[in-house]
Every structure is written in C-alpha cells, then in structure tokens.
Write a protein that holds these residues in place. Structure first.
Motif, PDB file in Angstrom:
ATOM      1  N   ILE A 328       0.846  -1.187   0.000  1.00 53.05           N
ATOM      2  CA  ILE A 328       0.000   0.000   0.000  1.00 53.05           C
ATOM      3  C   ILE A 328       0.884   1.240   0.000  1.00 53.05           C
ATOM      4  O   ILE A 328       1.757   1.394   0.855  1.00 53.05           O
ATOM      5  CB  ILE A 328      -0.931   0.018   1.219  1.00 53.05           C
ATOM      6  N   ASN A 329       0.622   2.135  -0.950  1.00 52.61           N
ATOM      7  CA  ASN A 329       1.270   3.443  -0.984  1.00 52.61           C
ATOM      8  C   ASN A 329       0.171   4.499  -0.994  1.00 52.61           C
ATOM      9  O   ASN A 329      -0.772   4.405  -1.786  1.00 52.61           O
ATOM     10  CB  ASN A 329       2.145   3.600  -2.225  1.00 52.61           C
ATOM     11  N   ALA A 330       0.299   5.499  -0.130  1.00 53.47           N
ATOM     12  CA  ALA A 330      -0.742   6.520  -0.064  1.00 53.47           C
ATOM     13  C   ALA A 330      -0.145   7.839   0.400  1.00 53.47           C
ATOM     14  O   ALA A 330       0.808   7.873   1.191  1.00 53.47           O
ATOM     15  CB  ALA A 330      -1.871   6.096   0.867  1.00 53.47           C
ATOM     16  N   ASN A 331      -0.723   8.923  -0.112  1.00 56.59           N
ATOM     17  CA  ASN A 331      -0.357  10.278   0.306  1.00 56.59           C
ATOM     18  C   ASN A 331      -1.669  11.029   0.503  1.00 56.59           C
ATOM     19  O   ASN A 331      -2.362  11.344  -0.461  1.00 56.59           O
ATOM     20  CB  ASN A 331       0.517  10.955  -0.749  1.00 56.59           C
ATOM     21  N   ILE A 332      -2.021  11.297   1.759  1.00 55.19           N
ATOM     22  CA  ILE A 332      -3.346  11.785   2.104  1.00 55.19           C
ATOM     23  C   ILE A 332      -3.249  13.130   2.814  1.00 55.19           C
ATOM     24  O   ILE A 332      -2.428  13.317   3.719  1.00 55.19           O
ATOM     25  CB  ILE A 332      -4.086  10.788   3.012  1.00 55.19           C
ATOM     26  N   ASP A 333      -4.107  14.076   2.394  1.00 56.78           N
ATOM     27  CA  ASP A 333      -4.238  15.371   3.060  1.00 56.78           C
ATOM     28  C   ASP A 333      -5.613  15.411   3.717  1.00 56.78           C
ATOM     29  O   ASP A 333      -6.645  15.422   3.044  1.00 56.78           O
ATOM     30  CB  ASP A 333      -4.089  16.512   2.049  1.00 56.78           C
ATOM     31  N   LEU A 334      -5.630  15.422   5.044  1.00 55.45           N
ATOM     32  CA  LEU A 334      -6.891  15.380   5.785  1.00 55.45           C
ATOM     33  C   LEU A 334      -7.544  16.741   5.946  1.00 55.45           C
ATOM     34  O   LEU A 334      -8.678  16.828   6.423  1.00 55.45           O
ATOM     35  CB  LEU A 334      -6.648  14.777   7.177  1.00 55.45           C
ATOM     36  N   GLY A 335      -6.842  17.816   5.555  1.00 59.66           N
ATOM     37  CA  GLY A 335      -7.391  19.145   5.747  1.00 59.66           C
ATOM     38  C   GLY A 335      -7.522  19.461   7.229  1.00 59.66           C
ATOM     39  O   GLY A 335      -6.729  19.033   8.060  1.00 59.66           O
ATOM     40  N   MET A 336      -8.561  20.229   7.586  1.00 51.28           N
ATOM     41  CA  MET A 336      -8.851  20.516   8.985  1.00 51.28           C
ATOM     42  C   MET A 336      -9.713  19.384   9.520  1.00 51.28           C
ATOM     43  O   MET A 336     -10.876  19.243   9.163  1.00 51.28           O
ATOM     44  CB  MET A 336      -9.582  21.854   9.127  1.00 51.28           C
ATOM     45  N   LEU A 337      -9.149  18.550  10.368  1.00 53.27           N
ATOM     46  CA  LEU A 337      -9.807  17.324  10.809  1.00 53.27           C
ATOM     47  C   LEU A 337     -10.440  17.544  12.182  1.00 53.27           C
ATOM     48  O   LEU A 337      -9.778  17.462  13.215  1.00 53.27           O
ATOM     49  CB  LEU A 337      -8.790  16.186  10.862  1.00 53.27           C
ATOM     50  N   ASP A 338     -11.737  17.813  12.180  1.00 52.87           N
ATOM     51  CA  ASP A 338     -12.482  17.973  13.429  1.00 52.87           C
ATOM     52  C   ASP A 338     -13.164  16.643  13.738  1.00 52.87           C
ATOM     53  O   ASP A 338     -14.184  16.279  13.133  1.00 52.87           O
ATOM     54  CB  ASP A 338     -13.519  19.093  13.291  1.00 52.87           C
ATOM     55  N   LEU A 339     -12.599  15.902  14.682  1.00 49.91           N
ATOM     56  CA  LEU A 339     -13.106  14.578  15.018  1.00 49.91           C
ATOM     57  C   LEU A 339     -14.204  14.598  16.074  1.00 49.91           C
ATOM     58  O   LEU A 339     -14.794  13.553  16.368  1.00 49.91           O
ATOM     59  CB  LEU A 339     -11.957  13.692  15.513  1.00 49.91           C
ATOM     60  N   ASN A 340     -14.505  15.735  16.636  1.00 47.88           N
ATOM     61  CA  ASN A 340     -15.456  15.792  17.742  1.00 47.88           C
ATOM     62  C   ASN A 340     -16.837  15.241  17.403  1.00 47.88           C
ATOM     63  O   ASN A 340     -17.441  14.562  18.239  1.00 47.88           O
ATOM     64  CB  ASN A 340     -15.565  17.226  18.268  1.00 47.88           C
ATOM     65  N   VAL A 384       1.811   8.508   3.920  1.00 46.97           N
ATOM     66  CA  VAL A 384       2.033   9.840   4.484  1.00 46.97           C
ATOM     67  C   VAL A 384       0.672  10.493   4.679  1.00 46.97           C
ATOM     68  O   VAL A 384      -0.145  10.527   3.757  1.00 46.97           O
ATOM     69  CB  VAL A 384       2.914  10.717   3.567  1.00 46.97           C
ATOM     70  N   VAL A 385       0.431  10.975   5.889  1.00 50.14           N
ATOM     71  CA  VAL A 385      -0.839  11.629   6.220  1.00 50.14           C
ATOM     72  C   VAL A 385      -0.520  12.991   6.824  1.00 50.14           C
ATOM     73  O   VAL A 385       0.271  13.090   7.765  1.00 50.14           O
ATOM     74  CB  VAL A 385      -1.664  10.792   7.222  1.00 50.14           C
ATOM     75  N   ARG A 386      -1.146  14.033   6.273  1.00 47.80           N
ATOM     76  CA  ARG A 386      -0.941  15.380   6.796  1.00 47.80           C
ATOM     77  C   ARG A 386      -2.289  16.037   7.061  1.00 47.80           C
ATOM     78  O   ARG A 386      -3.319  15.633   6.509  1.00 47.80           O
ATOM     79  CB  ARG A 386      -0.122  16.220   5.812  1.00 47.80           C
ATOM     80  N   SER A 387      -2.269  17.058   7.906  1.00 46.10           N
ATOM     81  CA  SER A 387      -3.484  17.813   8.187  1.00 46.10           C
ATOM     82  C   SER A 387      -3.114  19.245   8.527  1.00 46.10           C
ATOM     83  O   SER A 387      -2.018  19.511   9.034  1.00 46.10           O
ATOM     84  CB  SER A 387      -4.267  17.179   9.342  1.00 46.10           C
ATOM     85  N   THR A 388      -4.025  20.151   8.228  1.00 48.95           N
ATOM     86  CA  THR A 388      -3.804  21.554   8.594  1.00 48.95           C
ATOM     87  C   THR A 388      -4.194  21.810  10.035  1.00 48.95           C
ATOM     88  O   THR A 388      -3.872  22.856  10.593  1.00 48.95           O
ATOM     89  CB  THR A 388      -4.612  22.481   7.677  1.00 48.95           C
ATOM     90  N   GLY A 389      -4.886  20.869  10.639  1.00 46.02           N
ATOM     91  CA  GLY A 389      -5.274  21.005  12.040  1.00 46.02           C
ATOM     92  C   GLY A 389      -6.083  19.801  12.473  1.00 46.02           C
ATOM     93  O   GLY A 389      -6.620  19.060  11.649  1.00 46.02           O
ATOM     94  N   GLU A 399      -0.727  22.361  12.255  1.00 39.56           N
ATOM     95  CA  GLU A 399      -0.342  21.632  11.042  1.00 39.56           C
ATOM     96  C   GLU A 399       0.601  20.485  11.405  1.00 39.56           C
ATOM     97  O   GLU A 399       1.613  20.679  12.081  1.00 39.56           O
ATOM     98  CB  GLU A 399       0.328  22.578  10.062  1.00 39.56           C
ATOM     99  N   ASN A 400       0.249  19.277  10.942  1.00 39.66           N
ATOM    100  CA  ASN A 400       1.013  18.097  11.321  1.00 39.66           C
ATOM    101  C   ASN A 400       1.179  17.161  10.130  1.00 39.66           C
ATOM    102  O   ASN A 400       0.400  17.208   9.171  1.00 39.66           O
ATOM    103  CB  ASN A 400       0.304  17.335  12.449  1.00 39.66           C
ATOM    104  N   ASP A 416       6.612  13.565  11.481  1.00 42.22           N
ATOM    105  CA  ASP A 416       7.518  14.360  10.659  1.00 42.22           C
ATOM    106  C   ASP A 416       7.394  15.848  10.939  1.00 42.22           C
ATOM    107  O   ASP A 416       8.365  16.592  10.816  1.00 42.22           O
ATOM    108  CB  ASP A 416       7.231  14.091   9.176  1.00 42.22           C
ATOM    109  N   GLU A 417       6.188  16.280  11.296  1.00 42.74           N
ATOM    110  CA  GLU A 417       5.959  17.698  11.579  1.00 42.74           C
ATOM    111  C   GLU A 417       4.855  17.798  12.620  1.00 42.74           C
ATOM    112  O   GLU A 417       3.801  17.172  12.491  1.00 42.74           O
ATOM    113  CB  GLU A 417       5.554  18.448  10.312  1.00 42.74           C
ATOM    114  N   PHE A 418       5.118  18.570  13.673  1.00 37.25           N
ATOM    115  CA  PHE A 418       4.153  18.702  14.755  1.00 37.25           C
ATOM    116  C   PHE A 418       4.103  20.160  15.176  1.00 37.25           C
ATOM    117  O   PHE A 418       5.123  20.754  15.531  1.00 37.25           O
ATOM    118  CB  PHE A 418       4.566  17.813  15.930  1.00 37.25           C
TER     119      PHE A 418
END
Length: 650
Positions: A328-340, A384-389, A399-400, A416-418
């Motif tokens: 599995i190869n993936a590159n995902i941008d979750l944007g602003m992830l509000d899980l509440n 790789v998974v990133r999010s703006t928040g 941003e992480n 990688d980034e926190f």
C-alpha cells in the motif's frame, strides 16, 4: 406479361406455403436438436432444452423454449453457466428471407447466471474458440492470462430488445473466493449489433436493496475478443449513487476511468449492511468519493481522490498492489480534521460523596498476556498523512504530518511535523516484530511547548505553567506489557522556563514556616491554615530535570526549580516494574528578596519532602525533626505536609 405475373405469383404462393408448412413438415425437436448442435459447435458448451418447445409463424417466427441450460466450463464451480425457465425468441420473416440473423425480441424468464473465474483466472464467459497461433515469448511467461478470443468471420448478432424478468446473476472469483449476487432482475437490453453500442436499462436487487441501472458498452465485439472498449455505468438507489466512465481491456484485467460515489447517509448504508454505528445527529451523514481510478493486473490506483464526509474533506492518491502480501502506498491530506462529531462524549465520573475508607486503592498489575504483532508482517506500506489542524475533544493541534513505513515486519512511524500548543516537534517510533522478543525504539523532541494547555488537554492536569521542551529516547523489548515495562531503557529530559506551579505559594509558605521556628505564630492565621487556592502559585524562572531508565527503573538526581525566592532540588527513582516511587524534594529559602540577580544564594532554611510508596498508595511526608522537637514544629510539619499533598494531587 400476364404469364410473368402468374409465374411470379405462383412462386410467391409456393414460398409462403412452404414457410407456413415448414413447422409442420419439420419436427420441432429436429429444429431444437440443430440449435443445440450448432451452439455446441460454436461455443464448445452443451445447450440442453429439457422442457416443452413451441414454434409459431405469425405474425413473425416465434420460438419458445422451456427449461434451457448452457453448461459451465469444466473448471467451473457450478454445473451450468446459464439456466432459465423460459426463453422466447421473436424473429422477423424479412430477416430470414434476407439471410440475416436478426432477433426482434428476446425474452428471458427467471434466469440463473453464474459468471466466474477459476483458480487460474480463466473466465467462464469466454465462449468462443481461442486462436491457434503459437504463443509469443511474452505469452509463455504470462501463463495466467486468458487466451485471445476471435469471432468467426462475418459473425454478428442483432438481438433487438432483450427483456429479462426475475432470476439472479452471481459472480464468483475462483482465486479469492469472493462472491456477489444480484436478483429480482428487471432489465431491458438493446443490442442492434456486436459492433454497435449495447445499452442496459432497468433495475436489480442487491442484498434486499433495489438499484436502478443504466449501462452502455460502445462495442460488444471488442469486449468479447479482449480488446479495449468504453463503458458507462450508473447505479442509483435510496442509499447511494455510483457512476463510472472509463475503458476496460484484457477481459476485465485492465480497468481505467472516472469513479464517483455519493450518498446522503453513512448510517443508512451501515444499517443496510447490518453494521452497528452509534453516531451523533451531525455525524456520518452525507458522503462522496470522486477520483480517477485504474485496476491493471493486480494493481489498484486512485489518483486525484477527493472524499467528503459531512464537513470533512480528504484529498490524495493511493496505490494498492494485491498479492500474498499487499503493498500500500498513499499520500493523504486530511485538511482541517475535526473529530469531535465522531467521538463519543467523555463519560462523566461522579465524585463520591465521601471517601470510602473501607475500599483501599488497588495496586497496579502489569499484564503478562502475550502480544501478537504478526499483523505487521501481512502487508507492506508507505503512507504519508498530513493535516492543517486536528480537534479531538479538548485537544487542538496545528499543522502536522505523520508517516508510516511498513516492510518485512518492521514498522517505522514518524511524527515528521508537529505544531501545537505554541510549539513544534518531531519524533519516530520503530517496531521490529521480525525478531522475538519484539524491539521498540522511540525518539521524540518537543520544543517551546506550552505546558498548561498540553497537560490539561492530555491528562487533565492544569497546575504547571510555562513553556519548554521535552526530549526522550527510550527503547524496550518484550512480548507482553509486563516485559515491555521491565526492559524500558533510555532517558527523558525536560526544561521549562518562566512558569509556575498553581495551588500554593511555596516561597511564602516556607518563609512563614521559618518565622514560626523563630517564635512568630501569626502565620497560622493567614498563611498555613489557608486551603488550596488556584489563584496562588509558585513562580519559577526555570524547571529542569532528567530521568535515566534502566530495566524499567527511572533515576533522577538533577531536578531543579529556580525562582526569585526559593530553590527546589530533587532526586530519587521511579520503579515502573514494581510500581513504586521513592523521591526526595528539598525547598531552600533565599535570604534576600532581590531575586535571582542577587549575589546572595544562601538557602540556610531548608524543608525536605519525601514522596514514597507504591503508585496506588503514595505517601507524602515532611521531615523537619532535626530542626525542631516541640509540638509547634510538629504542627508546622502537618500543615506543610497537607499543603504539599494538595499541590501534588495527594
């Protein structure tokens, strides 16, 4: 002229007469036998017509066959590929007289269709003989690919309208065992020619849910011989809508196109699949997935993926290579992830009216149940998974970026980034399950972190103020919780500055204690008798320390809290395997109020604090017996002890 007319008229009468008499002159069973023989000669399959058959001639040639069966391939799982209760064919006389095989209407009642591949991937819908050409070198190397198919020269089929009422269609993958079925068919199929567009309209039922269906195949002949053909497909229902526009080649082994899936409620879909999904009113509602996809051989790829769920939007691309060990190869941008909206509300813990002295706290026992990490060897991944928040309950991150590499039973999880709590950080976790005992290594560095909101959000502890850094490098090994705790090794260091500890002013308390020892007891009224006060705090300009762990025991000898009026030092150990702590704090009072800039570093009056005992029953005590022997000093000891207990959560 009249003679010619009479001759032509006579011939016409003879032709019509023969046509009318043909069904009576030629037995119906003979016609059926010829049809079966021709079908077997063309397809290599046995066509059996076991029921009664009828032939009528007006207004067109009508053939009705009952209990029709077409045999399956020899490697198939079922005896028949196709069976139907009744088949009714309407053939225009004009097509017969012209020599064309055109069917005006083709009606099928209650068919049972089995479409499947065998264990070698060979499809049972390959009905025509394969080419006799010698295999090329590439074909020889790829023995699992279906052989090329050719249509007989000049062969064509014109079915007009095909109507299917009732019955079922089942697909079986002989290599994976996956099986899907649709039933309650109500379909109308238009096939003017194998070289013109095939259209399908109607409805099917899948797992008790009705779907409206529209499908267009531009050139059926290409599909039969394995050439690339265009397909447009649309499914609509109360639960979800699906559209696909693309190209299919190599007997379905190569599929590429644009895919769109959308619906009004994820909860309704999961309910349809009998999956429990407790959710809030504003969660798991509207959803959609759109992107460019391809399925070539054993590789599934999604490009330009855009997935939406309620207010969330996820973008990215992924590739999955199927096989004994999927990759599995993936590159995902979750944007602003509000899980509440998707997280359960934290359970309220009611405070007991009175402490139950009869129910002592229970000791902590580490679980020695073996941990199975074999799942890490079942797949390879690079994600790789990133999010703006991110928001989860009271935790808020900036941003992480996270990454996961998984190969040969070894997992690398990277922070990688926190960005959060006004600070930054990086870190990694490595888990090696290729060897036993499992080996785990962690390395994290957090810089300029705001302590109060971090500790409040994470563990509900809001008594430490200030900004600082946390660094740790820890390793462990084992196959159970108990083993992992017992082999913990490495170091943890922290450093905070310009902060404070809320709940009490230790400097003020210590000075009043010093005054009491000199005979001034006024402090009892307004100082030591005061309860825990969140408005009070012990300021510090620096709070530093480090722990070195070996075999699960962390030792510290450099704790230091510096403030303008006091100095606090500490040393001791935390024994994780035995769940025991033994730590000593010493508070020293600076004799001058000029602050840390003062040249006077004297801390002649010192108050030692001992923190000792098992985790479930830690005892906090003050030892000032060397400084005093009378009751006043004992009272001072009790007061300071209570203060420190309130400060440290005792």
């Amino acid at each position: 002229m009249n003679a010619v007319v009479k001759i032509v008229g006579g011939v016409a009468v003879i032709v019509v007469g023969v046509a009318v008499a043909a069904p009576f002159l030629v037995p119906t069973q003979t016609i059926i036998d010829q049809i079966s023989k021709q079908a077997e000669s063309t397809t290599g399959r046995t066509l059996q017509i076991a029921g009664d058959s009828e032939v009528s001639i007006l207004p067109s040639l009508n053939v009705t066959l009952n209990n029709v069966r077409l045999s399956n391939m020899t490697t198939g799982s079922a005896e028949d590929m196709l069976s139907m209760e009744q088949l009714s064919v309407h053939i225009p006389w004009l097509s017969l007289l012209s020599g064309e095989a055109k069917l005006e209407r083709f009606v099928i009642n209650n068919p049972t269709v089995t479409l499947e591949t065998d264990k070698q991937g060979q499809p049972n819908w390959q009905l025509f003989p394969t080419q006799d050409n010698l295999p090329t070198l590439a074909q020889t190397k790829t023995t699992q690919q279906p052989s090329a198919v050719s249509l007989p020269s000049g062969f064509d089929v014109s079915l007009g309208e095909v109507a299917i009422y009732g019955g079922s269609i089942t697909y079986i993958d002989g290599q994976t065992g996956v099986q899907h079925s649709v039933n309650e068919l109500d379909l109308s199929i238009q096939l003017p020619s194998l070289y013109k567009a095939l259209t399908v309209n109607g409805a099917i039922t899948y797992q008790s849910q009705k779907f409206e269906l529209m499908s267009v195949v531009d050139t059926p002949a290409k599909a039969i011989v394995g050439e690339a053909f265009n397909i447009e497909q649309r499914l609509t229902s109360q639960l979800l809508n699906l559209e696909f526009n693309g190209v299919v080649a190599h007997q379905g082994k190569d599929i590429q196109g644009e895919l769109t899936l959308a619906g009004e409620s994820v909860k309704a879909v999961t309910q349809w699949q009998n999956i429990a999904l407790p959710a809030k009113d504003n969660a798991f509602n509207q959803f959609s997935v759109a992107g460019s996809m391809s399925f070539v051989g054993n590789t599934f790829t999604l490009n330009s993926l855009v997935a939406k769920l309620d207010e969330l939007e996820i973008k990215g691309q992924s590739k999955i290579v199927l096989g004994p060990k999927p990759n599995i190869n993936a590159n995902i941008d979750l944007g602003m992830l509000d899980l509440n909206p998707y997280l359960p509300e934290p359970a309220a813990t009611p405070a007991p009216d009175k402490p139950d002295a009869q129910t002592p706290s229970q000791p902590i026992v580490w679980d020695d149940t073996p941990i199975d990490l074999s799942v890490l060897g079942q797949v390879n991944a690079d994600i790789v998974v990133r999010s703006t928040g991110l928001k989860a309950h009271d935790i808020t991150l900036g941003e992480n970026q996270f990454s996961l590499q998984l190969k040969n039973n070894v997992a690398h999880l990277g922070l990688d980034e926190f960005n959060a709590y006004n600070g930054t950080g990086k870190g990694s976790v490595k888990i090696n399950s290729a060897v036993t005992p499992y080996k785990i290594k962690t390395n994290f560095a957090l810089k300029n972190i705001n302590a109060e909101p971090l500790l409040t959000d994470a563990v509900g502890f809001d008594k430490v103020l200030g900004k600082g850094s946390i660094d740790w490098n820890l390793t462990t090994q084992g196959q159970s919780q108990k083993q992992l705790v017992s082999t913990l090794a490495g170091n943890v260091a922290f450093s905070f500055k310009d902060g404070g500890v809320k709940g009490a002013n230790i400097a003020q308390m210590a000075r009043k204690a010093k005054e009491m020892l000199k005979g001034d007891f006024s402090s009892l009224k307004d100082g030591l008798n005061a309860d825990y006060d969140p408005q009070q705090k012990t300021d510090f300009s620096a709070l530093t320390g480090s722990f070195v762990f070996k075999e699960g025991v962390g030792r510290n000898n450099d704790l230091s809290l510096a403030s303008p009026l006091i100095r606090i030092t500490g040393s001791g150990e935390v024994d994780l395997p035995k769940t025991n702590v033994n730590y000593r704090l010493v508070t020293g009072i600076v004799d001058t109020v000029e602050g840390q800039a003062s040249a006077d570093k004297s801390t002649g009056f010192k108050v030692p604090l001992r923190i000792k005992g098992p985790f479930h029953k830690v005892d906090v005590s003050l030892d000032i017996s060397s400084a005093a022997k009378d009751n006043v000093k004992d009272k001072l000891k009790d007061k300071l002890k209570d203060k420190f207990k309130g400060l440290f959560g005792g």
